[in-house]
Design a protein around this motif. Structure first.
Motif, PDB file in Angstrom:
ATOM      1  N   UNK A  62       0.832  -1.205   0.000  1.00 23.48           N
ATOM      2  CA  UNK A  62       0.000   0.000   0.000  1.00 23.48           C
ATOM      3  C   UNK A  62       0.868   1.257   0.000  1.00 23.48           C
ATOM      4  N   UNK A  63       1.966   1.219   0.738  1.00 23.92           N
ATOM      5  CA  UNK A  63       2.853   2.380   0.814  1.00 23.92           C
ATOM      6  C   UNK A  63       3.544   2.634  -0.523  1.00 23.92           C
ATOM      7  N   UNK A  64       3.933   1.576  -1.218  1.00 25.55           N
ATOM      8  CA  UNK A  64       4.544   1.746  -2.542  1.00 25.55           C
ATOM      9  C   UNK A  64       3.539   2.393  -3.490  1.00 25.55           C
ATOM     10  N   UNK A  65       2.291   1.946  -3.442  1.00 23.50           N
ATOM     11  CA  UNK A  65       1.250   2.548  -4.280  1.00 23.50           C
ATOM     12  C   UNK A  65       1.084   4.031  -3.944  1.00 23.50           C
ATOM     13  N   UNK A  66       1.112   4.347  -2.651  1.00 22.60           N
ATOM     14  CA  UNK A  66       0.993   5.738  -2.204  1.00 22.60           C
ATOM     15  C   UNK A  66       2.150   6.583  -2.732  1.00 22.60           C
ATOM     16  N   UNK A  67       3.360   6.036  -2.679  1.00 22.45           N
ATOM     17  CA  UNK A  67       4.522   6.771  -3.178  1.00 22.45           C
ATOM     18  C   UNK A  67       4.418   7.044  -4.673  1.00 22.45           C
ATOM     19  N   UNK A  68       3.896   6.071  -5.409  1.00 22.82           N
ATOM     20  CA  UNK A  68       3.854   6.186  -6.865  1.00 22.82           C
ATOM     21  C   UNK A  68       2.664   7.005  -7.362  1.00 22.82           C
ATOM     22  N   UNK A  69       1.524   6.889  -6.675  1.00 18.68           N
ATOM     23  CA  UNK A  69       0.291   7.464  -7.217  1.00 18.68           C
ATOM     24  C   UNK A  69      -0.329   8.584  -6.391  1.00 18.68           C
ATOM     25  N   UNK A 114      -4.138   8.858  -2.095  1.00 21.09           N
ATOM     26  CA  UNK A 114      -4.690   9.172  -0.779  1.00 21.09           C
ATOM     27  C   UNK A 114      -3.610   9.846   0.032  1.00 21.09           C
ATOM     28  N   UNK A 115      -4.010  10.456   1.139  1.00 21.28           N
ATOM     29  CA  UNK A 115      -3.058  11.223   1.945  1.00 21.28           C
ATOM     30  C   UNK A 115      -2.256  10.304   2.867  1.00 21.28           C
ATOM     31  N   UNK A 116      -1.194  10.854   3.416  1.00 17.33           N
ATOM     32  CA  UNK A 116      -0.400  10.088   4.383  1.00 17.33           C
ATOM     33  C   UNK A 116      -1.234   9.767   5.626  1.00 17.33           C
ATOM     34  N   UNK A 117      -2.070  10.683   6.043  1.00 19.12           N
ATOM     35  CA  UNK A 117      -2.949  10.419   7.190  1.00 19.12           C
ATOM     36  C   UNK A 117      -3.881   9.257   6.893  1.00 19.12           C
ATOM     37  N   UNK A 131      -4.164   5.637   8.804  1.00 23.03           N
ATOM     38  CA  UNK A 131      -5.437   5.169   9.364  1.00 23.03           C
ATOM     39  C   UNK A 131      -5.888   3.851   8.739  1.00 23.03           C
ATOM     40  N   UNK A 132      -5.709   3.723   7.429  1.00 17.57           N
ATOM     41  CA  UNK A 132      -6.048   2.470   6.749  1.00 17.57           C
ATOM     42  C   UNK A 132      -5.194   1.336   7.301  1.00 17.57           C
ATOM     43  N   UNK A 133      -3.901   1.594   7.454  1.00 15.36           N
ATOM     44  CA  UNK A 133      -2.974   0.563   7.923  1.00 15.36           C
ATOM     45  C   UNK A 133      -3.305   0.113   9.336  1.00 15.36           C
TER      46      UNK A 133
END
Length: 199
Positions: free
Chosen positions: A160-167, A170-173, A177-179
């Motif tokens: 999920x974090x790799x997806x966040x870095x690339x795309x 969603x926000x870091x917050x 919260x999801x994690x």
């Protein structure tokens, strides 16, 4: 006239790793050349190759050092609610991932099939799982079940974090919260009321 102090092998290796870490963080893996690293470290290419015969060897050294530092920064306190422990641990990892996104993406995408890189990732996840299990104080069959859930969750968070870095979908917050919500939800049927500090 000043003379340079000769570094011992461990100090020299650390200088080379620091130079590599900076360049891998700034650029995509394919854009980092060994001569760039040698120049940044102020050494000859021959000396760099004596310590790290290939760029993959150098990257593995950089990534192992990062994993070691992240483990030092990730301590769990059994006296705190699990959600607070998770938030602190996740923030330490997100800080590194955000500051070194090229390095993280390289390890999880470009070199995903490299056995050395995978061994570093597996070792880090295994140690994080052990620390969480110890902090939670679970034993016996409950520990075995919780251990399996934790390893699945750690893998989920990494993906999920790799997806966040690339795309940045969603926000870091939201990522945090999801994690946290995913793990607490998965643990609830296993631990129930036995862990009053679950939340």
């Amino acid at each position: 006239m000043t003379t340079r102090r000769r570094l011992d092998p461990d100090e020299r290796r650390r200088v080379l790793l620091d130079a590599g870490a900076t360049l891998f963080a700034e650029r995509a893996y394919d854009e980092v050349l060994m001569e760039h690293v040698a120049a940044a470290a102020g050494v000859s290419r021959a000396l760099l190759y004596r310590h790290f015969p290939t760029k993959r060897d150098l990257f593995a050294g950089v990534y192992q050092l990062a994993a070691d530092r992240l483990l030092v920064a990730t301590e769990f306190d059994a006296a705190s609610p699990l959600s607070e422990q998770l938030a602190a641990g996740l923030d330490a990892h997100f800080d590194y991932f955000e500051a070194n996104s090229n390095t993280v993406v390289t390890a999880n995408r470009v070199l995903a099939g490299d056995p050395t890189i995978q061994a570093i990732i597996t070792g880090e996840l295994g140690e994080l799982r052990r620390r969480l299990l110890d902090s939670m104080g679970v034993e016996g069959s409950t520990r075995e079940t919780t251990s399996a859930v934790l390893m699945s969750w750690l893998t989920f968070v990494r993906i999920l974090t790799i997806d966040w870095l690339e795309n940045h979908a969603f926000s870091r917050t939201e990522l945090r919260e999801i994690s946290i919500g995913a793990l607490l939800g998965a643990l609830e049927p296993i631990l129930g009321d036995r862990r009053p500090n679950l939340r």
